[in-house]
Write a protein that holds these residues in place. Structure first.
Motif, PDB file in Angstrom:
ATOM      1  N   ILE A 560       0.847  -1.196   0.000  1.00  0.00           N
ATOM      2  CA  ILE A 560       0.000   0.000   0.000  1.00  0.00           C
ATOM      3  C   ILE A 560       0.879   1.241   0.000  1.00  0.00           C
ATOM      4  CG2 ILE A 560      -1.896   1.204   1.147  1.00  0.00           C
ATOM      5  CD1 ILE A 560      -2.648  -1.449   2.460  1.00  0.00           C
ATOM      6  N   GLU A 561       0.816   1.982  -1.086  1.00  0.00           N
ATOM      7  CA  GLU A 561       1.610   3.205  -1.226  1.00  0.00           C
ATOM      8  C   GLU A 561       0.959   4.333  -0.420  1.00  0.00           C
ATOM      9  OE1 GLU A 561       4.351   3.875  -3.056  1.00  0.00           O
ATOM     10  OE2 GLU A 561       4.579   2.101  -4.331  1.00  0.00           O
ATOM     11  N   SER A 562       1.784   5.255   0.074  1.00  0.00           N
ATOM     12  CA  SER A 562       1.281   6.401   0.861  1.00  0.00           C
ATOM     13  C   SER A 562       0.233   5.960   1.876  1.00  0.00           C
ATOM     14  CB  SER A 562       0.669   7.471  -0.048  1.00  0.00           C
ATOM     15  OG  SER A 562       1.577   7.861  -1.032  1.00  0.00           O
ATOM     16  N   SER A 563       0.583   4.947   2.614  1.00  0.00           N
ATOM     17  CA  SER A 563      -0.377   4.361   3.557  1.00  0.00           C
ATOM     18  C   SER A 563      -0.940   5.375   4.541  1.00  0.00           C
ATOM     19  CB  SER A 563       0.290   3.266   4.376  1.00  0.00           C
ATOM     20  OG  SER A 563       0.693   2.225   3.545  1.00  0.00           O
ATOM     21  N   GLU A 564      -0.155   6.416   4.806  1.00  0.00           N
ATOM     22  CA  GLU A 564      -0.619   7.388   5.788  1.00  0.00           C
ATOM     23  C   GLU A 564      -1.888   8.091   5.332  1.00  0.00           C
ATOM     24  OE1 GLU A 564       2.110   7.576   3.979  1.00  0.00           O
ATOM     25  OE2 GLU A 564       2.746   9.626   3.522  1.00  0.00           O
ATOM     26  N   ARG A 565      -2.190   7.965   4.040  1.00  0.00           N
ATOM     27  CA  ARG A 565      -3.385   8.650   3.561  1.00  0.00           C
ATOM     28  C   ARG A 565      -4.652   7.790   3.639  1.00  0.00           C
ATOM     29  NH1 ARG A 565      -1.242  11.263  -1.880  1.00  0.00           N
ATOM     30  NH2 ARG A 565      -3.461  11.441  -2.276  1.00  0.00           N
ATOM     31  N   PHE A 566      -4.525   6.590   4.178  1.00  0.00           N
ATOM     32  CA  PHE A 566      -5.714   5.747   4.317  1.00  0.00           C
ATOM     33  C   PHE A 566      -6.184   5.698   5.764  1.00  0.00           C
ATOM     34  CE2 PHE A 566      -3.589   4.111   0.577  1.00  0.00           C
ATOM     35  CZ  PHE A 566      -4.630   3.809  -0.282  1.00  0.00           C
ATOM     36  N   GLY A 567      -7.454   5.520   5.933  1.00  0.00           N
ATOM     37  CA  GLY A 567      -7.999   5.284   7.268  1.00  0.00           C
ATOM     38  C   GLY A 567      -7.743   3.841   7.686  1.00  0.00           C
ATOM     39  N   LEU A 595       5.675  11.816   9.333  1.00  0.00           N
ATOM     40  CA  LEU A 595       4.294  11.447   9.599  1.00  0.00           C
ATOM     41  C   LEU A 595       3.765  12.191  10.811  1.00  0.00           C
ATOM     42  CD1 LEU A 595       4.010   7.587   9.201  1.00  0.00           C
ATOM     43  CD2 LEU A 595       3.723   9.385   7.531  1.00  0.00           C
ATOM     44  N   SER A 596       2.496  12.494  10.776  1.00  0.00           N
ATOM     45  CA  SER A 596       1.870  13.098  11.945  1.00  0.00           C
ATOM     46  C   SER A 596       1.770  12.020  13.025  1.00  0.00           C
ATOM     47  CB  SER A 596       0.478  13.599  11.602  1.00  0.00           C
ATOM     48  OG  SER A 596      -0.364  12.513  11.314  1.00  0.00           O
ATOM     49  N   GLU A 597       1.593  12.465  14.267  1.00  0.00           N
ATOM     50  CA  GLU A 597       1.452  11.514  15.371  1.00  0.00           C
ATOM     51  C   GLU A 597       0.298  10.559  15.098  1.00  0.00           C
ATOM     52  OE1 GLU A 597       3.166  10.510  17.965  1.00  0.00           O
ATOM     53  OE2 GLU A 597       4.692  11.808  17.074  1.00  0.00           O
ATOM     54  N   GLU A 598      -0.762  11.131  14.542  1.00  0.00           N
ATOM     55  CA  GLU A 598      -1.948  10.322  14.304  1.00  0.00           C
ATOM     56  C   GLU A 598      -1.664   9.223  13.282  1.00  0.00           C
ATOM     57  OE1 GLU A 598      -5.629  12.607  13.548  1.00  0.00           O
ATOM     58  OE2 GLU A 598      -6.265  10.744  12.576  1.00  0.00           O
ATOM     59  N   SER A 599      -0.925   9.578  12.231  1.00  0.00           N
ATOM     60  CA  SER A 599      -0.608   8.566  11.224  1.00  0.00           C
ATOM     61  C   SER A 599       0.267   7.470  11.809  1.00  0.00           C
ATOM     62  CB  SER A 599       0.126   9.193  10.036  1.00  0.00           C
ATOM     63  OG  SER A 599      -0.616  10.246   9.510  1.00  0.00           O
ATOM     64  N   LYS A 600       1.238   7.884  12.631  1.00  0.00           N
ATOM     65  CA  LYS A 600       2.100   6.877  13.261  1.00  0.00           C
ATOM     66  C   LYS A 600       1.253   5.922  14.094  1.00  0.00           C
ATOM     67  CE  LYS A 600       6.225   9.704  13.695  1.00  0.00           C
ATOM     68  NZ  LYS A 600       6.898  10.620  14.633  1.00  0.00           N
ATOM     69  N   GLN A 601       0.324   6.512  14.827  1.00  0.00           N
ATOM     70  CA  GLN A 601      -0.574   5.725  15.666  1.00  0.00           C
ATOM     71  C   GLN A 601      -1.319   4.684  14.815  1.00  0.00           C
ATOM     72  OE1 GLN A 601      -0.810   6.059  18.885  1.00  0.00           O
ATOM     73  NE2 GLN A 601      -2.527   4.675  19.232  1.00  0.00           N
ATOM     74  N   ARG A 602      -1.813   5.154  13.683  1.00  0.00           N
ATOM     75  CA  ARG A 602      -2.547   4.245  12.791  1.00  0.00           C
ATOM     76  C   ARG A 602      -1.668   3.089  12.322  1.00  0.00           C
ATOM     77  NH1 ARG A 602      -5.248   8.637  10.258  1.00  0.00           N
ATOM     78  NH2 ARG A 602      -3.764   8.618   8.545  1.00  0.00           N
TER      79      ARG A 602
END
Ligand code: ADP
Ligand code: MG
Length: 693
Positions: A560-567, A595-602
């Motif tokens: 999955i590319e640019s995974s940080e952009r998925f929920g 990455l934002s903290e939230e993305s890391k969390q995800r």
């Protein structure tokens, strides 16, 4: 209460128009329900000298000087200096400049409230609330801070001005204008304060406790209203007669004994029993089937349809996309053809004679099973005797579409709604509260847990090496790119660039790469998809069109590319495309470096769990219900105060209370329930629920 908002002191035609447009505040009553989103502690005054860049909100009293407008256009702002006997500080406003300039007076005494910030090494206060200091100034307690909008602010309606408006409103009305809707026995049982008190105290709490009590009461009422609707719809279901499936017959038994390609799991058997009981009851079945990706819902759908056939009915299976409908059709056809059961596929691309024949055979009853997209619910599609409708991946369909299937026969056919997005219980209660729920909580045997790793961009080459080694073992891989609807063009560009890059790692002469995306016409997309499904293409490069349902057991890698952009739920769905065969499968999440903290969390959550329920709970907690599961469009969850995650305890209370009320007094005719009846009428008028009831 119905008076137009213009009639309130301090509003007038111009502001009235804006309030209507910006916040849907049209009447006195609407203003009453425009609640504060927080409260400012205005009980203490800070000396200016004590203010520094780290201070939290502060309240200052001082004299205002140096009022001046600076900059132009975007940069236009109003600045001023406030001083008291300890020091001085700059104030700055970027919005409502015109209006502020007119109303602020040089050398005037003001009370100022705001959060200090550091700008160019100097401490100032951006956008403070400011009021003239006079006899009326109320330096006490918790003051309400209201949501507002940029346009309103430009007209001088700030977070604070609403306090003045509500004050003016409370001067005009009495508690008699705010009637109680809930019967005394509920107030008592759940310890709720009365409605007039709650509404007054949410605007003007005199203590933390009274504010909490007010909020509790108002949330309770909101959730109760939604649960009441659900309880009523449920009641209608239980009253509504359905087709009675008298027997388990030849088709079902023959399939079970001779054509099942595998042993059913315990969970699949249990769910089939539940469906059997429902359909034999004489009432219409409305059942939600939740099962994680790969848990084997399709076979349950097929066997439910056979049950309908055994009892002389037709059945249909509706999927949200053409590709999925095709796949379902292939599974259904592949299994049922041997048994001599005719079935067909009907989608938007079914045209001409083929379409005419299908419609004809559905109408005369010679065609027993049809698989399709939403083309199935068109009015032109007439069934001879539809008895069972299965809907896959429900959250792609609106509630209204479900309702249209109900009308395809004299009595509503049985409904089986299947979803692969496990829905947390709290949400299910609100969103699908009118459905009975079955869960497949067991995966078919022999599955290996998918290994999920998170890698950043720097590791791309080694990730590609890994994929190559998997392909050399005979496996296939997905490479998925994110899609943001706002900019289809950019998405497409990045997909194409990605595809070129993949080609570099996987040169033409040796590897076969297929690509599917939303810009292709249906046939091209199908053709490419087919190449992958048939195993001719090693890699499928795609946008999220493959998100749901596609089944290629030989695929063992999902990149999955640019995974940080998925929920989270979306990542989980995508991951579910692999791990469908007996081989070890892998999901690789590529992200950028920052990455934002939230993305890391995800990323941490998704790499640490493969349980869809755990993930959806976390997703709900992180994002709130608003954007998930299409609930925003559905209009079902427009709560002003309540939050179904944080207020799940209240949700549970209201669910029980609503069920009790509806059971005791189905028509809400009792004197004590007239207020409840009113709440319900008001709610139903405002929401989509009316369409399905
Ligand atoms: P989903 O619930 O995601 O729709 P599917 O119905 O597509 O899952 O099933 C996923 C895969 O598992 C399919 O290849 C299907 O044939 C297989 N499968 C389903 N049930 C069983 C079972 N009881 N035993 C073995 N394999 C099964
Ligand atoms: Mg499926």
């Amino acid at each position: 209460m119905d008076s137009p908002i213009e009639y309130l002191k301090g509003v007038g035609p111009q502001r009235g128009e804006l309030l209507r447009k910006e916040l849907e505040i049209a009447t006195f009553e609407d203003l009453l329900h425009h609640y504060p989103y927080r409260y400012a502690d205005r009980s203490s005054i800070t000396g200016i000298a004590a203010v520094n860049g780290n201070s939290d909100y502060v309240q200052l009293i001082g004299t205002l000087i140096n009022i001046s407008e600076e900059g132009t256009g975007h940069k236009r702002r109003l600045t001023a200096t406030l001083y008291d006997n300890t020091g001085r500080i700059d104030l700055v406003w970027f919005q409502g400049v015109q209006w502020l300039k007119k109303s602020l007076v040089e050398n005037g005494r003001y009370i100022v409230y705001g959060k200090p910030a550091v700008f160019n090494g100097m401490v100032n206060i951006p956008h403070p609330d400011i009021d003239p200091l006079n006899a009326e100034t109320n330096i006490a307690g918790m003051q309400p801070v209201y949501p507002t909008t940029e346009k309103l602010r430009a007209k001088g309606i700030t977070n604070r001005s609403f306090a003045k408006l509500t004050q003016a409103l409370f001067e005009k009305i009495t508690t008699a204008d705010i009637p109680e809707f809930l019967p005394p026995y509920l107030l008592q049982q759940y310890g709720l304060c009365n409605r007039a008190t709650a509404i007054f105290r949410i605007h003007y709490p005199d203590s933390e406790e009274s504010m909490q009590a007010a909020k509790y009461r108002l949330k309770w009422e909101e959730l109760f209203a939604s649960q009441l609707k659900i309880a009523q719809i449920r009641l209608q279901h239980t009253i509504q007669p359905g087709y009675k499936f008298e027997k388990v017959g030849e088709h079902f038994n023959n399939f079970y004994s001779h054509h099942l390609p595998f042993q059913l799991t315990g969970a699949q058997k249990r769910v089939l029993r539940e469906i059997r009981v429902d359909t034999a009851s004489g009432k219409q079945m409305n059942r939600l089937l939740q099962g994680d990706v790969g848990s084997g819902k399709t076979i349950v759908a097929i066997m439910s349809m056979l049950l309908a056939l055994d009892n002389g009915f037709q059945a249909c299976l509706m999927a949200p996309t053409e590709i999925l409908a095709q796949q379902h059709y292939q599974s259904v056809h592949g299994l049922l053809d041997k048994m001599g059961i005719p079935c067909a596929i009907l989608t938007g691309t079914t045209k001409g004679k083929e379409r005419k024949d299908i419609l004809q055979q559905l109408a005369d009853g010679s065609l027993k099973i049809v698989v399709g997209t939403h083309a199935l619910i068109e009015d032109k599609v007439v069934f001879h005797n539809l008895g069972m409708a299965v809907i896959d991946e429900q959250h792609r369909f609106g509630v209204g579409q479900r309702a249209r299937l109900w009308k395809k026969n004299d009595k509503a056919p049985h409904m089986l709604v299947m979803t692969a997005t496990p829905i947390p219980r709290t949400l299910a209660m609100t969103l699908y509260g009118d459905l009975d729920v079955s869960v497949i909580d067991e995966l078919p045997p022999g599955r290996q847990e998918i290994k999920t790793v998170w890698r950043n961009e720097m590791r791309r080459a080694s990730v590609m090496d890994f994929i190559r080694s998997e392909i050399d073992k005979g496996r296939q891989a997905y490479i998925v790119y994110p899609l943001i609807e706002e900019s289809e063009k950019v998405d497409y560009e990045s997909l194409k660039a990605g595809y070129e890059q993949v080609r570099v790692f996987f040169p033409d002469h040796k590897y076969n790469v297929a690509i599917v995306h939303g810009k292709q016409d249906m046939q091209e997309r199908e053709r490419n998809m087919e190449r992958f499904v048939a195993g001719h293409a090693h890699i499928l490069v795609a946008t999220t069109v493959i998100e749901v349902g596609v089944n290629v057991p030989n695929a063992s890698v999902m990149l999955i590319e640019s995974s940080e952009r998925f929920g989270l739920s979306q990542l989980h769905q995508l991951r579910g495309r692999v791990g469908r065969g007996s081989e070890q499968s892998y999901c690789i999440l590529l992200t950028g470096n920052q990455l934002s903290e939230e993305s890391k969390q995800r990323m941490k959550i998704i790499t640490s769990s493969t349980n869809g329920f755990v993930i959806s709970e976390q997703d709900l907690a992180m994002r709130g219900p608003g954007d998930l599961y299409g609930t925003r469009q559905s209009g079902i969850m427009k709560f002003k105060l309540a939050d179904i995650v944080q207020d799940s305890a209240i949700l549970e209370q209201t669910r029980l209370a609503a069920q009790q009320v509806v059971t005791d007094d189905p028509g809400l005719t009792h004197q004590l329930h007239q207020g409840i009846r009113y709440i319900l009428l008001k709610e139903v008028n405002q929401s989509d629920w009316s369409k399905i009831s």
